[in-house]
Design a protein around this motif. Structure first.
Motif, PDB file in Angstrom:
ATOM      1  N   ALA A 293      -7.892   5.921   2.212  1.00 58.70           N
ATOM      2  CA  ALA A 293      -8.835   7.050   2.140  1.00 58.70           C
ATOM      3  C   ALA A 293      -8.175   8.325   2.658  1.00 58.70           C
ATOM      4  O   ALA A 293      -8.298   9.404   2.069  1.00 58.70           O
ATOM      5  N   GLN A 294      -7.441   8.181   3.754  1.00 57.55           N
ATOM      6  CA  GLN A 294      -6.801   9.359   4.338  1.00 57.55           C
ATOM      7  C   GLN A 294      -5.716   9.935   3.421  1.00 57.55           C
ATOM      8  O   GLN A 294      -5.608  11.139   3.226  1.00 57.55           O
ATOM      9  N   LEU A 295      -4.916   9.055   2.859  1.00 61.02           N
ATOM     10  CA  LEU A 295      -3.843   9.514   1.971  1.00 61.02           C
ATOM     11  C   LEU A 295      -4.416  10.106   0.687  1.00 61.02           C
ATOM     12  O   LEU A 295      -3.889  11.087   0.164  1.00 61.02           O
ATOM     13  N   GLN A 296      -5.505   9.513   0.216  1.00 62.88           N
ATOM     14  CA  GLN A 296      -6.133  10.069  -0.996  1.00 62.88           C
ATOM     15  C   GLN A 296      -6.648  11.474  -0.732  1.00 62.88           C
ATOM     16  O   GLN A 296      -6.575  12.352  -1.586  1.00 62.88           O
ATOM     17  N   GLU A 297      -7.141  11.685   0.481  1.00 58.20           N
ATOM     18  CA  GLU A 297      -7.641  13.010   0.825  1.00 58.20           C
ATOM     19  C   GLU A 297      -6.486  14.027   0.838  1.00 58.20           C
ATOM     20  O   GLU A 297      -6.606  15.132   0.304  1.00 58.20           O
ATOM     21  N   LEU A 298      -5.365  13.618   1.430  1.00 57.81           N
ATOM     22  CA  LEU A 298      -4.193  14.512   1.454  1.00 57.81           C
ATOM     23  C   LEU A 298      -3.696  14.803   0.038  1.00 57.81           C
ATOM     24  O   LEU A 298      -3.455  15.954  -0.325  1.00 57.81           O
ATOM     25  N   ALA A 299      -3.549  13.740  -0.746  1.00 54.03           N
ATOM     26  CA  ALA A 299      -3.058  13.924  -2.121  1.00 54.03           C
ATOM     27  C   ALA A 299      -4.033  14.793  -2.909  1.00 54.03           C
ATOM     28  O   ALA A 299      -3.632  15.624  -3.725  1.00 54.03           O
ATOM     29  N   GLY A 300      -5.319  14.606  -2.623  1.00 55.72           N
ATOM     30  CA  GLY A 300      -6.347  15.359  -3.329  1.00 55.72           C
ATOM     31  C   GLY A 300      -6.368  16.831  -2.955  1.00 55.72           C
ATOM     32  O   GLY A 300      -6.931  17.662  -3.682  1.00 55.72           O
ATOM     33  N   ALA A 301      -5.775  17.160  -1.828  1.00 60.74           N
ATOM     34  CA  ALA A 301      -5.727  18.564  -1.403  1.00 60.74           C
ATOM     35  C   ALA A 301      -4.661  19.342  -2.173  1.00 60.74           C
ATOM     36  O   ALA A 301      -4.529  20.547  -2.015  1.00 60.74           O
TER      37      ALA A 301
ATOM     38  N   VAL B 191       0.841  -1.197   0.000  1.00 60.26           N
ATOM     39  CA  VAL B 191       0.000   0.000   0.000  1.00 60.26           C
ATOM     40  C   VAL B 191       0.883   1.257   0.000  1.00 60.26           C
ATOM     41  O   VAL B 191       0.546   2.274  -0.595  1.00 60.26           O
ATOM     42  N   ASN B 192       2.048   1.187   0.647  1.00 61.47           N
ATOM     43  CA  ASN B 192       2.968   2.329   0.648  1.00 61.47           C
ATOM     44  C   ASN B 192       3.320   2.758  -0.773  1.00 61.47           C
ATOM     45  O   ASN B 192       3.408   3.944  -1.096  1.00 61.47           O
ATOM     46  N   GLU B 193       3.579   1.725  -1.599  1.00 61.25           N
ATOM     47  CA  GLU B 193       3.982   2.001  -2.984  1.00 61.25           C
ATOM     48  C   GLU B 193       2.862   2.690  -3.748  1.00 61.25           C
ATOM     49  O   GLU B 193       3.080   3.632  -4.492  1.00 61.25           O
ATOM     50  N   GLU B 194       1.632   2.182  -3.525  1.00 58.23           N
ATOM     51  CA  GLU B 194       0.481   2.793  -4.202  1.00 58.23           C
ATOM     52  C   GLU B 194       0.308   4.244  -3.783  1.00 58.23           C
ATOM     53  O   GLU B 194       0.048   5.123  -4.595  1.00 58.23           O
ATOM     54  N   MET B 195       0.433   4.498  -2.486  1.00 60.79           N
ATOM     55  CA  MET B 195       0.182   5.848  -1.971  1.00 60.79           C
ATOM     56  C   MET B 195       1.201   6.849  -2.518  1.00 60.79           C
ATOM     57  O   MET B 195       0.871   7.960  -2.877  1.00 60.79           O
ATOM     58  N   ALA B 196       2.465   6.429  -2.582  1.00 61.48           N
ATOM     59  CA  ALA B 196       3.505   7.350  -3.070  1.00 61.48           C
ATOM     60  C   ALA B 196       3.281   7.708  -4.536  1.00 61.48           C
ATOM     61  O   ALA B 196       3.765   8.727  -5.005  1.00 61.48           O
ATOM     62  N   ARG B 197       2.520   6.846  -5.240  1.00 66.50           N
ATOM     63  CA  ARG B 197       2.284   7.085  -6.666  1.00 66.50           C
ATOM     64  C   ARG B 197       0.977   7.825  -6.943  1.00 66.50           C
ATOM     65  O   ARG B 197       0.647   8.054  -8.107  1.00 66.50           O
ATOM     66  N   LEU B 198       0.221   8.176  -5.918  1.00 70.03           N
ATOM     67  CA  LEU B 198      -0.993   8.961  -6.161  1.00 70.03           C
ATOM     68  C   LEU B 198      -0.581  10.241  -6.898  1.00 70.03           C
ATOM     69  O   LEU B 198       0.377  10.900  -6.490  1.00 70.03           O
TER      70      LEU B 198
ATOM     71  N   GLU C 269      -0.148  27.350  -1.518  1.00 65.12           N
ATOM     72  CA  GLU C 269      -1.606  27.160  -1.533  1.00 65.12           C
ATOM     73  C   GLU C 269      -2.004  25.944  -2.363  1.00 65.12           C
ATOM     74  O   GLU C 269      -3.065  25.381  -2.152  1.00 65.12           O
ATOM     75  N   THR C 270      -1.148  25.544  -3.325  1.00 58.78           N
ATOM     76  CA  THR C 270      -1.507  24.429  -4.208  1.00 58.78           C
ATOM     77  C   THR C 270      -0.968  23.092  -3.715  1.00 58.78           C
ATOM     78  O   THR C 270      -1.189  22.070  -4.353  1.00 58.78           O
ATOM     79  N   VAL C 271      -0.233  23.110  -2.592  1.00 59.19           N
ATOM     80  CA  VAL C 271       0.347  21.844  -2.101  1.00 59.19           C
ATOM     81  C   VAL C 271       0.075  21.678  -0.608  1.00 59.19           C
ATOM     82  O   VAL C 271       0.921  21.171   0.141  1.00 59.19           O
ATOM     83  N   GLN C 272      -1.104  22.079  -0.172  1.00 59.10           N
ATOM     84  CA  GLN C 272      -1.433  21.965   1.247  1.00 59.10           C
ATOM     85  C   GLN C 272      -1.462  20.507   1.713  1.00 59.10           C
ATOM     86  O   GLN C 272      -1.156  20.213   2.857  1.00 59.10           O
ATOM     87  N   GLY C 273      -1.824  19.607   0.826  1.00 56.10           N
ATOM     88  CA  GLY C 273      -1.831  18.183   1.196  1.00 56.10           C
ATOM     89  C   GLY C 273      -0.425  17.684   1.508  1.00 56.10           C
ATOM     90  O   GLY C 273      -0.195  16.999   2.509  1.00 56.10           O
ATOM     91  N   ASN C 274       0.525  18.049   0.639  1.00 60.56           N
ATOM     92  CA  ASN C 274       1.920  17.643   0.868  1.00 60.56           C
ATOM     93  C   ASN C 274       2.439  18.219   2.170  1.00 60.56           C
ATOM     94  O   ASN C 274       3.093  17.529   2.967  1.00 60.56           O
ATOM     95  N   LEU C 275       2.184  19.505   2.372  1.00 59.39           N
ATOM     96  CA  LEU C 275       2.720  20.179   3.550  1.00 59.39           C
ATOM     97  C   LEU C 275       2.090  19.632   4.828  1.00 59.39           C
ATOM     98  O   LEU C 275       2.774  19.434   5.838  1.00 59.39           O
ATOM     99  N   ALA C 276       0.781  19.375   4.778  1.00 58.59           N
ATOM    100  CA  ALA C 276       0.104  18.821   5.954  1.00 58.59           C
ATOM    101  C   ALA C 276       0.667  17.452   6.290  1.00 58.59           C
ATOM    102  O   ALA C 276       0.912  17.115   7.454  1.00 58.59           O
TER     103      ALA C 276
END
Lengths: 130, 487, 450
Positions: free
Chosen positions: C51-59, B80-87, B100-107
């Motif tokens: 789901a949580q990671l998708q939410e972060l990536a989606g932000a 699952v780690n591999e999948e997540m890093a590739r989102l 403002e465009t990378v709040q997900g990364n920063l969070a």
């Protein structure tokens, strides 16, 4: 193990051949055996350098180890063996001949008196082997 | 048989990837700068796929079998780690995008920093260092900057126990320090008398791996830390062995001042055949202002309706950058995923089972192999790979024979303070069945060492190549493929 | 969770060890600090974590949705599907550093091929197995140069048009070397100086001069004269490259570079918010023994079969300890593999094609922008796929407008060069269509009129 009688030896396994006021320096048969196949030699002093006893004059590398060659005497470097960079294997095959490393004009011949003769060095090597 | 290289497979005119023709008017090419020769291979896609697939089959890997490589924490790498890093939201963001465009990364980075702080008991964390060795360098440069900021310029020495990883002395020397070694005592702890003897006003710090490379938790760790602090030095923790401490004890609580984490060991990011790693660094309050930056932080507090605004914060007296951008971001996503799936109790369970597995193997092997320092170990232990009644057998031979049984050899010839060392780290993700099988093989090899030593000497027998001539490799250096174009 | 033990197995194992509970294994840990309660969120299942990671990536807004003209060290390129498909093989990504060569020939041969590809692309004799990224590769070049002269040369010249992050990293790495001066890029120096302007700074005390090709502003210079001057002073020339450009531009080996470093990210590596990337590091034969990091060499086994091993390892930290010149252990193994697959797939023709696409599209964009009222190109040198535009308003203001139209604008150069306010660095790659470039121009024109 080969320990020529005409040389002096240091506790860190260098040998010295004295001819007039010039000392030729290399590493002993025992030392090359411990290091196994030498793959690289770099002389790190240059002709004309004034060097102090204890300073590193060369570094050796085998596949699994690295070692510094330390000067047993002080003085002025009058020659370095430039061929060794191309033929590191002679450190294994001819440690007292082709594998000489540097020649130093002695500044203080008294430094030689602290070194071992062949018999003392043979005993010293035997003591360390267990 | 050896596989041909991609250059040997090359066929002039073959194309493996096509690109569209330009949709813009053509510009004049700068003739004086154009290269005439581009000696690169010419292959089709299937050539490339088959070639690298076949190469991969010559590798041993965690996915293939047991990999008890001491000090390397070869635990399972969750898919699952591999999948997540590739989102796409992570993998396709540019590092210089407006915040403002990378709040997900920063969070995500901010929260990972918070979690690492909590796990280890530190007050601030940077995610920038690229690997453990770079984390060490960062940590030692922080120690240097700390003393200098106080005008304390006489601190030129770093004390390092002789059981340390080779990186510790190399790092200290790179950072301009003199290295002072201290020996290990008969129980495998730091020799306290020797340590006392070198503690003075010239000590900048001590680098301590705990548990140490013998796999032992230093019983005197508090005294060691206090000794260093009392002479004005700081204590660096080598976090390579953090897997044994998760939820067990926090280095920050023990008084460590700075420590690196190996996301690729403790937090399951893959080793990738030698990288990428990731080596975040945690520090106490007093050292926070020296961290490399920028660091993910909250730049506008949130409230019940608004999420906080995350952005970049530069520590006031930062030692500077240690690499481009913000660190090995893709590795952070993987570690974040891993920690979120374990939670607080899971963290402790990781360490407990890593230590359980190591002690179980130690119990099963201590009658067959000599144990250098025989006491309860942490996540790993060190055996001596030699036998009085089979003098020609070395640790290397045992290691190579293990390959015949489809098991990856333990780390050998490290730590240097143990003769013919075999350093075994099973990790928590291995089952009792796997450990039992390994123990049986190790016992069998010990018998073979006496009854048929040639089996060990000539091992491995079923690999694509046998033992390779390393002397030839180093003397007749060949570091590039033969290339027809260049000949 | 990935711990396979059943209760019964755990009990049996504890019995074998001779303890009653897991807690008993931790008696060496000081009791007052043992078993801290960690304040972490409760464990999630895989489904919840996704789901949580998708939410972060989606932000985030990502470059699959935005039109990207941002470069400055990380570039948006097309990556053929075969690259990631091979990286996902567990035999590659779950292996360790190839310490046991008999069971690591896959990794070793792949790195050997990577070394060959990089050496050929850069026109150098040898490449190592990679460094962490372009910036740390530049820093390792400075360390090499320092040791090459045994610390006797105390000056390093850094071109102001070398990537600012590379320069910052070199400074951090060299901070522990007493008496060393890093110069050439002071605030008083014109950021747009030419290679010839660096020549007077080079003297007998200089260990190395570092430049970039194409430089941080996208400009392409011939470094032949600089190389000559550097070599006359006995110093080393270090050239940081963009590997994409080397698909069409002369290799730095041709004009006398001693060491080539570079950010390998454009070679099939996703931008991934800044990492993991790839530090290219290649040199002339003279420096082989001084290269930090891993090297893979070819050899044979007892039966004469060809194989590969890590070689010259006696230079490294685990043997030389405090005498090693670098503490590096890892390379960027998997990322180096990705670039090797990318270079193999594109090959001679594809690498040239991508370079030319970047070149043509960037020149089309530059010439159109130069015609927009209020904007002008401010480079007088040939350029590759990046160029500096002098804008009528602050870059941040323009970029905000561009973002409203789904465009990720260029890099604000005033962040690194205070005198370059209103200067934007734009990057154009094969990913940008003519339509996108035209849209960029339309919005830029519109911004000026507001």
């Amino acid at each position: 193990m080969n320990i020529p009688a005409n040389l002096k030896y240091a506790e860190t396994d260098e040998w010295v051949l004295v001819e007039g006021n010039v000392a030729t320096i290399g590493i002993s048969d025992h030392a090359q055996d411990q290091l196994s196949d030498i793959v690289f030699v770099e002389i790190v002093v240059s002709e004309g350098d004034t060097v102090k006893k204890g300073a590193t004059c060369a570094t050796l590398e085998s596949v699994k180890a690295a070692a510094d060659v330390n000067l047993p005497v002080s003085g002025k470097v009058v020659a370095i063996n430039e061929d060794l960079a191309q033929t590191p294997e002679v450190v294994n095959s001819d440690p007292y001949g082709k594998a000489w490393m540097v020649k130093v004009e002695l500044a203080n011949p008294g430094e030689l008196t602290g070194m071992m003769d062949a018999a003392a060095y043979e005993k010293y090597c035997a003591e360390r082997s267990h | 048989m050896s596989d041909p290289t991609i250059f040997e497979m090359s066929s002039p005119g073959r194309i493996g990837a096509r690109f569209p023709e330009p949709d813009v008017p053509l510009a004049e090419l700068p003739q004086e700068f154009l290269r005439e020769n581009l000696p690169m291979p010419e292959l089709s896609e299937i050539d490339v796929i088959r070639h690298f697939t076949n190469l991969s089959r010559k590798n041993y890997a965690i996915d293939v079998g047991f990999y008890p490589l001491g000090s390397c924490t070869m635990k399972y790498n969750p898919r699952v780690n591999e999948e997540m890093a590739r989102l796409p939201g992570f993998a396709h963001t540019h590092p210089l995008q407006p915040i403002e465009t990378v709040q997900g990364n920063l969070a995500m980075m901010y929260e990972l920093q918070e979690w690492l702080k909590e796990i280890s008991g530190f007050k601030a964390v940077t995610l920038q260092p690229a690997a453990g060795a770079q984390g060490e360098f960062t940590g030692v440069m922080i120690i240097r900057a700390y003393h200098r900021s106080r005008g304390d310029l006489q601190r030129t020495k770093i004390i390092i126990p002789d059981s340390a990883h080779g990186t510790n002395p190399a790092t200290s020397a790179m950072s301009g320090f003199e290295v002072v070694p201290v020996p290990t005592d008969a129980d495998g702890n730091v020799d306290m008398a020797a340590l006392r003897a070198v503690c003075d006003e010239h000590v900048a710090g001590l680098m301590l791996t705990n548990p140490n490379t013998l796999g032992l938790f230093d019983c005197n760790v508090k005294e060691v830390v206090d000794l260093i602090h009392n002479c004005g030095g700081l204590v660096y923790g080598d976090g390579a062995n953090l897997n044994a401490l998760l939820g067990i004890v926090r280095p920050g609580d023990l008084g460590f001042d700075v420590m690196h984490y190996n996301l690729h060991k403790t937090f399951s990011t893959p080793h990738g055949g030698g990288g990428p790693g990731s080596g975040p660094v945690g520090v106490t309050e007093a050292l926070a202002e020296f961290l490399p930056g920028p660091i993910a932080g909250i730049v506008e507090e949130g409230d019940e309706e608004m999420a906080p605004l995350y952005g970049w914060v530069m520590p006031a007296k930062s030692i500077g950058r240690v690499k481009s951008f913000f660190g090995q971001f893709g590795m952070m996503v993987r570690a974040y995923t891993y920690i979120s799936m374990y939670g607080p109790d899971g963290m402790r369970s990781i360490a407990e089972h890593a230590v359980l597995n190591a002690n179980y193997l130690l119990a099963r092997l201590r009658d067959t192999y000599k144990v250098a320092y025989d006491r309860v170990c942490m996540h790993e232990f060190v055996l001596e790979g030699h036998f009085a009644d089979a003098p020609e057998i070395h640790a290397l031979d045992i290691a190579k024979r293990l390959i015949d049984y489809n098991i990856h050899p333990p780390t050998n010839y490290f730590p240097l303070i143990v003769k013919e060392a075999l350093m075994i780290e099973p990790t928590e993700t291995e089952s009792k069945q796997v450990l039992d099988q390994f123990a049986e093989v190790m016992v069998k090899i010990a018998e073979e060492a006496r009854t048929s030593p040639e089996l060990l000497k000539s091992a491995p027998h079923n690999t694509p190549v046998g033992r390779l001539d390393e002397v030839k490799a180093a003397r007749d250096l060949v570091l590039c493929c033969w290339v027809p174009d260049k000949a | 969770m990935y711990i396979p033990h059943t209760d019964a197995e755990r009990e049996a194992m504890l019995r074998t060890i001779g303890v009653k509970s897991l807690d008993e294994l931790f008696q060496d840990v000081p009791a007052e600090f043992r078993f801290p309660k960690l304040d972490l969120p409760p464990a999630l299942t895989e489904m919840e974590a996704v789901a949580q990671l998708q939410e972060l990536a989606g932000a985030n807004e990502n470059t699959r949705d935005l039109v990207c003209f941002l470069g400055a060290g990380a570039y948006n390129h097309f990556i053929p599907a075969a690259v990631d498909s091979l990286l996902r093989r567990g035999e590659f990504f779950t292996a360790y550093t190839p310490y046991q060569p008999e069971v690591a020939q896959g990794t070793l041969q792949a790195i050997f091929e990577y070394q060959s590809l990089v050496a050929n692309l850069t026109g150098m004799d040898v490449s190592n197995a990679s460094h962490y990224d372009g910036a740390t590769a530049a820093a390792e070049a400075a360390v090499l140069a320092y040791h090459h002269f045994r610390g006797k040369r105390g000056k390093i010249v850094l071109s102001p048009s070398l990537n600012p992050m590379f320069r910052a990293t070199v400074r951090t790495y060299m901070d522990g070397y007493e008496g060393l001066v890093l110069t050439g890029d002071e605030a008083s120096v014109d950021p747009f100086l030419t290679p010839e302007d660096l020549i007077p700074m080079v003297d007998q005390n200089t260990s190395m001069v570092a430049v970039q090709y194409p430089d941080f502003f996208g400009r392409v210079f011939d470094y032949t004269a600089l190389a000559k001057a550097v070599h006359e002073a006995g110093a080393l020339l270090v050239v940081a490259v963009n590997p994409t450009a080397l698909g069409m531009l002369k290799a730095p080996g041709e004009f006398g570079a001693d060491i080539v470093v570079g950010e390998g990210q454009p070679l099939g590596i996703p931008m991934s918010f800044g990492g993991p990337y790839l530090g290219l590091f290649a040199t002339k034969n003279d420096f082989i023994r001084k290269i930090a990091g891993r090297l893979v060499g070819e050899t044979v086994d007892a039966q004469g079969r060809r194989g590969y091993v890590l070689t010259l390892t006696a230079r490294e930290q685990h043997i030389r300890r405090e005498k090693a010149t670098s503490n590096i252990c890892t390379n960027q193994g998997l990322i180096a593999l990705a670039s090797a697959v990318y270079m193999s797939l594109l090959g001679k023709h594809g690498l040239r094609k991508v370079a030319e696409l970047c070149y043509h599209k960037a020149h089309y964009a530059a010439s159109r922008i130069n015609q927009i009222e209020g904007y002008s190109l401010c480079a007088n040198a040939p350029f590759f796929h990046e160029f500096v535009v002098c804008c009528p308003k602050p870059v941040s203001e323009i970029n905000a407008h561009l973002l409203d139209h789904g465009i990720l604008g260029g890099y604000d150069l005033s962040k690194d060069y205070p005198e370059l306010s209103n200067h934007m660095l734009l990057a154009v790659t094969e990913m940008n269509s003519k339509e996108e470039i035209d849209m960029l121009c339309d919005v830029l024109a519109e911004v000026n009129h507001e």
